[in-house]
Motif scaffolding. Structure first.
Motif, PDB file in Angstrom:
ATOM      1  N   LEU A  60       0.837  -0.790  -0.266  1.00 19.45           N
ATOM      2  CA  LEU A  60       0.130  -0.110  -0.020  1.00 19.45           C
ATOM      3  C   LEU A  60       0.797   1.342   0.096  1.00 19.45           C
ATOM      4  N   ALA A  61       1.703   1.297   0.383  1.00 18.25           N
ATOM      5  CA  ALA A  61       2.243   2.301   0.702  1.00 18.25           C
ATOM      6  C   ALA A  61       3.692   2.883  -0.436  1.00 18.25           C
ATOM      7  N   PHE A  62       3.796   2.055  -1.099  1.00 11.77           N
ATOM      8  CA  PHE A  62       4.511   1.788  -2.145  1.00 11.77           C
ATOM      9  C   PHE A  62       3.489   2.173  -3.716  1.00 11.77           C
ATOM     10  N   GLY A  63       2.017   2.019  -3.128  1.00 11.88           N
ATOM     11  CA  GLY A  63       1.189   2.261  -4.515  1.00 11.88           C
ATOM     12  C   GLY A  63       1.378   0.909  -5.733  1.00 11.88           C
ATOM     13  N   LEU A  64       1.171  -0.530  -4.801  1.00  9.40           N
ATOM     14  CA  LEU A  64       1.971  -1.251  -6.190  1.00  9.40           C
ATOM     15  C   LEU A  64       0.662  -1.336  -6.988  1.00  9.40           C
ATOM     16  N   PRO A  65       0.692  -2.230  -8.304  1.00  7.76           N
ATOM     17  CA  PRO A  65      -0.302  -1.522  -8.769  1.00  7.76           C
ATOM     18  C   PRO A  65      -1.131  -3.794  -8.766  1.00  7.76           C
ATOM     19  N   PRO A  66      -2.090  -3.941  -8.912  1.00 15.06           N
ATOM     20  CA  PRO A  66      -2.800  -4.551  -8.661  1.00 15.06           C
ATOM     21  C   PRO A  66      -1.894  -6.317  -8.397  1.00 15.06           C
ATOM     22  N   GLU A  67      -2.115  -6.516  -9.734  1.00 13.21           N
ATOM     23  CA  GLU A  67      -1.452  -7.784 -10.192  1.00 13.21           C
ATOM     24  C   GLU A  67       0.221  -7.881  -9.516  1.00 13.21           C
ATOM     25  N   PRO A  68       1.250  -6.603  -8.961  1.00 14.78           N
ATOM     26  CA  PRO A  68       2.196  -6.980  -8.363  1.00 14.78           C
ATOM     27  C   PRO A  68       2.153  -7.159  -7.196  1.00 14.78           C
ATOM     28  N   ALA A  69       1.357  -6.766  -6.965  1.00 16.08           N
ATOM     29  CA  ALA A  69       0.990  -6.662  -5.452  1.00 16.08           C
ATOM     30  C   ALA A  69       0.445  -8.068  -4.555  1.00 16.08           C
ATOM     31  N   VAL A  70      -0.643  -8.149  -5.485  1.00 16.35           N
ATOM     32  CA  VAL A  70      -0.800  -9.939  -4.605  1.00 16.35           C
ATOM     33  C   VAL A  70       0.390 -10.468  -5.157  1.00 16.35           C
ATOM     34  N   GLY A  71       1.870 -10.792  -6.575  1.00 15.45           N
ATOM     35  CA  GLY A  71       2.540 -11.947  -6.591  1.00 15.45           C
ATOM     36  C   GLY A  71       3.740 -11.197  -5.736  1.00 15.45           C
ATOM     37  N   LEU A  72       3.492  -9.919  -4.517  1.00 15.98           N
ATOM     38  CA  LEU A  72       4.867  -9.811  -3.371  1.00 15.98           C
ATOM     39  C   LEU A  72       4.115 -10.178  -2.335  1.00 15.98           C
ATOM     40  N   MET A  73       2.348  -9.936  -1.745  1.00 14.81           N
ATOM     41  CA  MET A  73       2.292 -10.887  -0.869  1.00 14.81           C
ATOM     42  C   MET A  73       1.820 -12.615  -1.624  1.00 14.81           C
ATOM     43  N   LEU A  74       2.524 -13.202  -2.039  1.00 19.42           N
ATOM     44  CA  LEU A  74       2.520 -14.483  -3.002  1.00 19.42           C
ATOM     45  C   LEU A  74       3.692 -14.658  -1.851  1.00 19.42           C
ATOM     46  N   VAL A  75       5.172 -13.635  -2.534  1.00 21.99           N
ATOM     47  CA  VAL A  75       5.834 -14.498  -1.852  1.00 21.99           C
ATOM     48  C   VAL A  75       6.138 -14.454  -0.630  1.00 21.99           C
ATOM     49  N   ALA A  76       5.486 -12.831  -0.001  1.00 24.99           N
ATOM     50  CA  ALA A  76       5.533 -13.463   1.556  1.00 24.99           C
ATOM     51  C   ALA A  76       4.944 -14.877   2.317  1.00 24.99           C
ATOM     52  N   ALA A  77       4.310 -15.450   1.348  1.00 24.16           N
ATOM     53  CA  ALA A  77       3.376 -16.307   2.184  1.00 24.16           C
ATOM     54  C   ALA A  77       4.117 -17.724   1.327  1.00 24.16           C
ATOM     55  N   SER A  78       4.910 -17.432   0.588  1.00 20.39           N
ATOM     56  CA  SER A  78       5.961 -18.835   0.224  1.00 20.39           C
ATOM     57  C   SER A  78       7.169 -19.011   1.275  1.00 20.39           C
ATOM     58  N   PRO A  79       7.348 -20.524   1.502  1.00 22.10           N
ATOM     59  CA  PRO A  79       8.112 -21.089   2.839  1.00 22.10           C
ATOM     60  C   PRO A  79       9.522 -20.568   2.584  1.00 22.10           C
TER      61      PRO A  79
END
Length: 301
Positions: A60-79
């Motif tokens: 939210l702070a960096f204002g990422l576009p929707p798809e990259p935003a989900v992608g970074l959240m996916l990285v956070a959820a990865s083991p």
């Protein structure tokens, strides 16, 4: 080879890589959780709670576009990735604890990943309900993560010599899978790369640095030793980006190359930041041997 064919084959390649991870694990690696309760609890707190919350705030702070935003959240959820074991060894961490944490987080990802991804797609994408990880897709995640790990552990337990012979080639394959996954994303998004890297780079770097620092600081705050905190720091800061890219690219999973961009960027950044972080830790903390008594593959533990 066509990039779509490569993307379709990535889940199978990742399954082989996870099988290789299983070859390095024993049941004792899971039982070891009770021997380092504070470090394990701190690691799980960071992985399951702190990282998704921090990542969401940074997106939210960096204002990422929707798809990259989900992608970074996916990285956070990865083991955590097996590479964390190497960095932990190089910089005096508790390597056996790394192996334990990788095993635990890889098993838990079947539960935690769909929650984070579905909440993220629902928030950032208008059609989030259609692209999230529903029941059928969760089963596929299980098939490419937990089942191969279990099979690898079975091979190690029943045929340790075979496990020892397979260990080296599978490690090489792990690198190949990561390179191919990155190449597939770069090829598919070559026209938009500059814009995506500018948009995602700063957020990915910030998230990586926060992950490394939190991974070390939280265990220390709850009383874990330096070696255990080093292990957790690398485990939390070094994600299995090949896994994240596979979930993003998989035709039967998210099937979205734009969501894989953050994993590519993070996968490149983390090697440099982890090396710098390790150097900083060796200057500030006690440097001790990483030998922890864990037997090599094929030897009695």
């Amino acid at each position: 080879m066509d990039s779509e064919v490569i993307a379709a084959s990535l889940p199978y390649a990742l399954g082989v890589v996870m099988f290789g991870l299983g070859l390095s694990l024993t049941v004792d690696d899971f039982l070891r959780v009770g021997r380092h309760p504070r470090a394990v609890a701190a690691a799980l707190l960071c992985q399951l709670v702190v990282l998704p919350v921090v990542c969401f705030g940074l997106v939210l702070a960096f204002g990422l576009p929707p798809e990259p935003a989900v992608g970074l959240m996916l990285v956070a959820a990865s083991p955590g990735g097996p590479t964390a074991n190497l960095f932990s060894h190089l910089f005096g961490g508790h390597v056996a604890l790394n192996v334990t944490l990788t095993a635990v987080t890889s098993a838990l990802v079947v539960i935690t990943l769909p929650i984070v991804v579905n909440l993220s797609t629902a928030y950032f994408l208008a059609d989030g309900a259609e692209v999230g990880l529903q029941t059928g897709k969760v089963v596929q995640v299980f098939m490419i993560v937990v089942l191969p790990v279990a099979l690898g552990m079975l091979v190690r337990a029943r045929a340790p010599r075979v496990a020892r012979r397979l260990d080296g080639p599978v490690r090489v394959l792990s690198v190949v899978v990561l390179v191919v996954a990155i190449g597939t994303v770069l090829l598919g998004q070559r026209e938009n790369l500059a814009g995506y890297f500018v948009a995602v780079g700063a957020a990915a770097l910030a998230f990586n640095l926060v992950s490394l620092v939190a991974g070390y600081a939280v265990p220390r705050l709850v009383g874990a030793g330096h070696r255990e905190a080093v292990a957790v720091g690398f485990e939390i800061g070094i994600h299995n980006t090949a896994f994240a890219m596979t979930v993003a690219l998989g035709p039967a999973l998210l099937n979205n190359a734009e969501m894989a961009i953050p994993a590519v960027v993070y996968g490149v950044i983390m090697f440099f930041t982890a090396a710098g972080f390790g150097r900083l830790l060796t200057r500030r903390g006690p440097r001790r041997s990483a030998v922890d008594g864990r037997a090599p593959v094929g030897e009695p533990g």
